[in-house]
Design a protein around this motif. Structure first.
Motif, PDB file in Angstrom:
ATOM      1  N   ILE A 172       1.223   1.105   0.874  1.00 44.27           N
ATOM      2  CA  ILE A 172      -0.081   1.655   0.507  1.00 44.27           C
ATOM      3  C   ILE A 172      -1.117   0.774   1.191  1.00 44.27           C
ATOM      4  CG2 ILE A 172      -1.675   2.192  -1.369  1.00 44.27           C
ATOM      5  CD1 ILE A 172       0.718   2.640  -3.195  1.00 44.27           C
ATOM      6  N   ILE A 173      -1.891   1.361   2.095  1.00 46.37           N
ATOM      7  CA  ILE A 173      -2.792   0.565   2.941  1.00 46.37           C
ATOM      8  C   ILE A 173      -4.224   1.111   2.930  1.00 46.37           C
ATOM      9  CG2 ILE A 173      -0.983  -0.323   4.473  1.00 46.37           C
ATOM     10  CD1 ILE A 173      -1.595   1.921   6.432  1.00 46.37           C
ATOM     11  N   ASP A 174      -5.161   0.258   3.341  1.00 48.42           N
ATOM     12  CA  ASP A 174      -6.570   0.649   3.332  1.00 48.42           C
ATOM     13  C   ASP A 174      -7.031   1.177   4.703  1.00 48.42           C
ATOM     14  OD1 ASP A 174      -6.591  -1.699   4.781  1.00 48.42           O
ATOM     15  OD2 ASP A 174      -8.136  -2.691   3.577  1.00 48.42           O
ATOM     16  N   LEU A 175      -6.142   1.880   5.367  1.00 52.31           N
ATOM     17  CA  LEU A 175      -6.438   2.456   6.682  1.00 52.31           C
ATOM     18  C   LEU A 175      -6.325   3.969   6.613  1.00 52.31           C
ATOM     19  CD1 LEU A 175      -6.830   2.003   9.810  1.00 52.31           C
ATOM     20  CD2 LEU A 175      -4.321   2.032   9.957  1.00 52.31           C
ATOM     21  N   GLU A 176      -7.352   4.658   7.098  1.00 57.17           N
ATOM     22  CA  GLU A 176      -7.316   6.120   7.125  1.00 57.17           C
ATOM     23  C   GLU A 176      -6.449   6.574   8.295  1.00 57.17           C
ATOM     24  OE1 GLU A 176     -10.528   9.771   7.060  1.00 57.17           O
ATOM     25  OE2 GLU A 176     -11.243   7.714   6.731  1.00 57.17           O
ATOM     26  N   LEU A 177      -5.578   7.548   8.038  1.00 54.54           N
ATOM     27  CA  LEU A 177      -4.646   8.006   9.071  1.00 54.54           C
ATOM     28  C   LEU A 177      -4.623   9.532   9.133  1.00 54.54           C
ATOM     29  CD1 LEU A 177      -1.785   5.471   8.253  1.00 54.54           C
ATOM     30  CD2 LEU A 177      -3.127   5.495  10.369  1.00 54.54           C
TER      31      LEU A 177
END
Length: 309
Positions: A172-177
């Motif tokens: 779970i990451i704070d990067l929009e993909l």
């Protein structure tokens, strides 16, 4: 962020995931799981989690990854195959295939750390957390949302390509993909898993009463096993694969390529009498790094004694 950059980052992550040995990677937006909320609430209210009290904890966190990870924007779901090339002696007491080799928590955690490091190195300041079945994350729901398969009538994630013998993990990451979309359900009218379950734990399509499952009894339950089920364990001493073994989609299962998942030779060759005489030293040798250690030597002995005719 521009759409082309999101696409490029997404491609980069999926390529690296494949290089690390994951056979599938799907990505979905980190947001509240609206459809899952009533299902989970209903399942818990009917006490289908039995003595697994932890399942009732952190209800909000299970449904909302942004509570687990500050600023979360994406859930990267990954599948790792564990289907073995060799199987236990057919005359043996049985353990689930997922526990044949090294405990998957260790194997996958290392791969997830490597993937997270790669993302930070190649893309920049990306923060996130890795999850392998050890935190309040609804793995199957996220994998389905990410288009990696559909949740079948036995409540496992199924794929048309290789069935269901794989582990599910997440970053779970704070990067929009660039996000994937769910696939359609391909269970059709099949009820093989429901019909074959030795304890009738699949109480209706897509609903498993965990408190009736052989896996629950042999791993999670810490007290004496219920005598009502004496003849229904089908020789399973740790876990149970029946609902997966009978699933038509598992005709397409392919052997894994992860050496750490290969079993100890004794696990494959032991017969019932060998297991009945197992000592704590032999238990420690065969299951040195295995998930079977979760039930401990005393738990496995209890299960074997229960199965003895």
């Amino acid at each position: 962020m521009s759409y082309s950059k999101k696409q490029a980052y997404t491609r980069l992550i999926k390529t690296e995931a494949e290089r690390l040995g994951f056979f599938s990677c799907g990505i979905s937006k980190a947001e509240f799981l609206e459809e899952e909320a009533p299902r989970l609430e209903n399942w818990l209210s009917q006490n289908m989690h039995g003595q697994m009290a932890y399942m009732a904890n952190h209800f909000d966190k299970r449904l909302d990854p942004t509570i687990l990870v500050d600023g979360a924007k994406s859930v990267v779901s990954l599948l790792l195959n564990y289907y073995p090339s060799e199987f236990q002696n057919s005359e043996s007491y049985k353990i689930s295939k997922y526990a044949y080799g090294t405990d998957y928590h260790f194997v996958i955690k290392d791969k997830l750390k490597a993937l997270l490091h790669f993302i930070s190195t190649e893309i920049g300041q990306v923060h996130g957390r890795a999850f392998v079945d050890s935190a309040p994350v609804l793995d199957k729901a996220w994998a389905a949302k990410s288009g990696l398969g559909w949740i079948g009538k036995n409540s496992n994630l199924l794929t048309k390509e290789v069935g269901s013998f794989y582990f599910i993990a997440e970053l779970i990451i704070d990067l929009e993909l660039d996000y994937d979309t769910p696939v359609t359900d391909h269970c059709g009218t099949c009820t093989a898993c429901i019909d074959a379950c030795p304890t009738q734990a699949i109480v209706e399509p897509y609903v498993v009463d965990g408190s009736k499952c052989i896996s629950y009894f042999t791993i999670e339950l810490k007290e004496e096993l219920p005598t009502d089920y004496k003849e229904k364990f089908d020789d399973w001493m740790f876990g149970c694969d029946v609902c997966q073994d009978v699933c038509p989609w598992n005709k397409f299962s392919k052997s894994h390529a992860e050496p750490l998942f290969n079993p100890h030779p004794k696990l494959l060759n032991y017969q019932k009498e060998d297991w009945e005489e197992i000592t704590s030293n032999v238990f420690a040798e065969i299951f040195e790094k295995s998930a079977v250690k979760r039930t401990k030597f005393s738990g496995l002995k209890r299960n074997i004694e229960f199965l003895k005719k």
